[in-house]
Motif scaffolding. Structure first.
Motif, PDB file in Angstrom:
ATOM      1  N   ASP A 191      11.970 -18.425  -9.609  1.00 41.63           N
ATOM      2  CA  ASP A 191      11.455 -17.242  -8.929  1.00 41.63           C
ATOM      3  C   ASP A 191      12.113 -17.080  -7.570  1.00 41.63           C
ATOM      4  OD1 ASP A 191       8.221 -17.951 -10.285  1.00 41.63           O
ATOM      5  OD2 ASP A 191       9.618 -16.382 -10.930  1.00 41.63           O
ATOM      6  N   LEU A 192      12.860 -15.991  -7.407  1.00 42.70           N
ATOM      7  CA  LEU A 192      13.423 -15.611  -6.125  1.00 42.70           C
ATOM      8  C   LEU A 192      12.489 -14.610  -5.468  1.00 42.70           C
ATOM      9  CD1 LEU A 192      17.115 -15.071  -7.302  1.00 42.70           C
ATOM     10  CD2 LEU A 192      15.979 -17.211  -6.642  1.00 42.70           C
ATOM     11  N   ALA A 193      12.829 -14.151  -4.294  1.00 43.55           N
ATOM     12  CA  ALA A 193      11.943 -13.231  -3.582  1.00 43.55           C
ATOM     13  C   ALA A 193      11.715 -11.941  -4.370  1.00 43.55           C
ATOM     14  CB  ALA A 193      12.527 -12.911  -2.205  1.00 43.55           C
ATOM     15  N   LEU A 194      12.777 -11.394  -4.967  1.00 47.30           N
ATOM     16  CA  LEU A 194      12.685 -10.113  -5.660  1.00 47.30           C
ATOM     17  C   LEU A 194      12.920 -10.221  -7.156  1.00 47.30           C
ATOM     18  CD1 LEU A 194      14.737  -7.898  -3.162  1.00 47.30           C
ATOM     19  CD2 LEU A 194      12.259  -8.222  -3.263  1.00 47.30           C
ATOM     20  N   LEU A 195      13.369 -11.382  -7.636  1.00 50.15           N
ATOM     21  CA  LEU A 195      13.816 -11.514  -9.011  1.00 50.15           C
ATOM     22  C   LEU A 195      13.302 -12.814  -9.617  1.00 50.15           C
ATOM     23  CD1 LEU A 195      15.828 -10.437 -11.252  1.00 50.15           C
ATOM     24  CD2 LEU A 195      17.530 -11.959 -10.206  1.00 50.15           C
ATOM     25  N   SER A 196      12.804 -12.725 -10.855  1.00 52.80           N
ATOM     26  CA  SER A 196      12.472 -13.921 -11.626  1.00 52.80           C
ATOM     27  C   SER A 196      13.530 -14.108 -12.706  1.00 52.80           C
ATOM     28  CB  SER A 196      11.094 -13.795 -12.278  1.00 52.80           C
ATOM     29  OG  SER A 196      10.075 -13.871 -11.301  1.00 52.80           O
ATOM     30  N   ILE A 197      13.957 -15.354 -12.894  1.00 51.44           N
ATOM     31  CA  ILE A 197      14.986 -15.698 -13.867  1.00 51.44           C
ATOM     32  C   ILE A 197      14.372 -16.645 -14.884  1.00 51.44           C
ATOM     33  CG2 ILE A 197      17.250 -16.758 -14.221  1.00 51.44           C
ATOM     34  CD1 ILE A 197      17.703 -16.216 -11.149  1.00 51.44           C
ATOM     35  N   ARG A 198      14.388 -16.242 -16.159  1.00 49.72           N
ATOM     36  CA  ARG A 198      13.928 -17.111 -17.231  1.00 49.72           C
ATOM     37  C   ARG A 198      15.097 -17.441 -18.140  1.00 49.72           C
ATOM     38  NH1 ARG A 198       9.670 -13.651 -16.166  1.00 49.72           N
ATOM     39  NH2 ARG A 198       7.627 -14.674 -15.902  1.00 49.72           N
ATOM     40  N   TYR A 220      24.387 -11.404  -8.705  1.00 53.35           N
ATOM     41  CA  TYR A 220      23.263 -10.931  -7.896  1.00 53.35           C
ATOM     42  C   TYR A 220      23.346 -11.583  -6.532  1.00 53.35           C
ATOM     43  CZ  TYR A 220      18.480 -10.389  -6.158  1.00 53.35           C
ATOM     44  OH  TYR A 220      17.382 -10.081  -5.386  1.00 53.35           O
ATOM     45  N   ASN A 221      23.474 -10.779  -5.497  1.00 58.41           N
ATOM     46  CA  ASN A 221      23.470 -11.268  -4.120  1.00 58.41           C
ATOM     47  C   ASN A 221      22.053 -11.159  -3.584  1.00 58.41           C
ATOM     48  OD1 ASN A 221      26.297 -11.963  -3.354  1.00 58.41           O
ATOM     49  ND2 ASN A 221      26.665  -9.850  -4.009  1.00 58.41           N
ATOM     50  N   ASP A 222      21.344 -12.258  -3.622  1.00 63.14           N
ATOM     51  CA  ASP A 222      19.954 -12.280  -3.175  1.00 63.14           C
ATOM     52  C   ASP A 222      19.898 -12.016  -1.668  1.00 63.14           C
ATOM     53  OD1 ASP A 222      17.305 -12.759  -2.640  1.00 63.14           O
ATOM     54  OD2 ASP A 222      17.293 -14.827  -3.373  1.00 63.14           O
ATOM     55  N   PRO A 223      19.251 -10.933  -1.232  1.00 58.37           N
ATOM     56  CA  PRO A 223      19.199 -10.652   0.211  1.00 58.37           C
ATOM     57  C   PRO A 223      18.426 -11.693   0.994  1.00 58.37           C
ATOM     58  CG  PRO A 223      17.744  -9.165  -0.999  1.00 58.37           C
ATOM     59  CD  PRO A 223      18.543  -9.909  -2.026  1.00 58.37           C
ATOM     60  N   HIS A 224      17.669 -12.526   0.286  1.00 62.88           N
ATOM     61  CA  HIS A 224      16.868 -13.557   0.945  1.00 62.88           C
ATOM     62  C   HIS A 224      17.393 -14.965   0.688  1.00 62.88           C
ATOM     63  CE1 HIS A 224      13.807 -10.518   1.869  1.00 62.88           C
ATOM     64  NE2 HIS A 224      13.954 -10.100   0.628  1.00 62.88           N
ATOM     65  N   GLY A 225      18.589 -15.062   0.087  1.00 69.45           N
ATOM     66  CA  GLY A 225      19.073 -16.405  -0.233  1.00 69.45           C
ATOM     67  C   GLY A 225      20.474 -16.428  -0.792  1.00 69.45           C
ATOM     68  N   LEU A 226      20.664 -17.131  -1.904  1.00 76.53           N
ATOM     69  CA  LEU A 226      21.968 -17.415  -2.458  1.00 76.53           C
ATOM     70  C   LEU A 226      22.445 -16.320  -3.400  1.00 76.53           C
ATOM     71  CD1 LEU A 226      21.188 -21.124  -3.496  1.00 76.53           C
ATOM     72  CD2 LEU A 226      21.948 -20.279  -1.260  1.00 76.53           C
ATOM     73  N   ALA A 227      23.721 -16.401  -3.755  1.00 72.58           N
ATOM     74  CA  ALA A 227      24.252 -15.564  -4.823  1.00 72.58           C
ATOM     75  C   ALA A 227      24.050 -16.282  -6.160  1.00 72.58           C
ATOM     76  CB  ALA A 227      25.733 -15.283  -4.595  1.00 72.58           C
ATOM     77  N   HIS A 228      23.907 -15.484  -7.214  1.00 73.77           N
ATOM     78  CA  HIS A 228      23.677 -15.999  -8.562  1.00 73.77           C
ATOM     79  C   HIS A 228      24.606 -15.245  -9.506  1.00 73.77           C
ATOM     80  CE1 HIS A 228      19.791 -17.959  -7.391  1.00 73.77           C
ATOM     81  NE2 HIS A 228      19.885 -17.032  -6.445  1.00 73.77           N
TER      82      HIS A 228
END
Length: 219
Positions: free
Chosen positions: A17-24, A144-152
């Protein structure tokens, strides 16, 4: 944040779970294909990466999220990555997408034919499309460039822990290595998380020291 990076075939999905995105992440088929479900945490919109096999398991994964599916992205044309594409697309009515050069080889003609630099948006999430030529002509990765963290980055079969994906000629190998170095390793930092089409996750920092070794090893 619960996520181990690797799951057993047919077992429960893993989740980050990222700030804006969940990855399953779920693993299906005898070839241990990874299927990824991305969920926008604000809107509930969802995108699936590679309907590889086992429609029942994939639909259960969708239900683990918000139950609806808006987009299905197929990373490349190889059969083991789209065996469940027809039933999943028919049952969910999701928009389908794939790299332009691989689109005609798929069992479902994509609604969107993607090129390098395009984007896919679902809810508040925007993913950049990176074409990685070599494993197949139209292989694409999503970033995905997470605005609150890392790139994925979801790389399909173009990049794994330990090296690039399989190629069938020296020319294809060179093309893939060139795209990986220019479009992935020179563009993203070492803490970028990599999600491959099979097996465990990795980071660019773990793989970067081996680029010369991969070149010398060849295809």
């Amino acid at each position: 944040m619960r996520y181990s990076g690797e799951v057993a075939v047919g077992g429960p999905s893993d989740q980050r779970d990222l700030a804006l995105l969940s990855i399953r992440k779920a693993c299906v088929s005898a070839m241990a294909n990874n299927v990824y479900l991305l969920t926008c945490r604000r809107s509930g919109k969802q995108l699936l990466i590679d309907a590889a096999d086992d429609p029942r398991r994939i639909l259960a994964l969708v239900d683990e999220g918000t139950g609806g599916l808006d987009t299905i992205l197929t990373t490349h044309q190889h059969w083991d990555h789209h065996r469940a594409l027809v039933p999943i697309a028919e049952s969910t009515k999701a928009v389908t997408a794939a790299g332009d050069a691989d689109a005609d080889a798929l069992p479902v003609m994509p609604h969107r034919r993607l090129g390098h630099g395009d984007s896919l948006t679902f809810g508040d999430i925007t993913l950049g499309v990176i074409q990685l030529r070599g494993h197949t002509p139209g292989s694409v990765a999503l970033a995905y460039n997470d605005p609150h963290g890392l790139a994925h980055i979801w790389t399909g079969d173009s990049l794994f822990p330990g090296g690039p994906g399989r190629t069938n000629s020296e020319q294809d190998f060179t093309a893939l290595m060139n795209d990986l170095e220019e479009r992935i390793f020179r563009t993203f930092g070492d803490d970028t998380w990599i999600y491959p089409g099979h097996g465990a996750d990795t980071t660019l920092g773990a793989e970067r020291p081996h680029l010369k070794e991969w070149r010398e090893r060849g295809w």
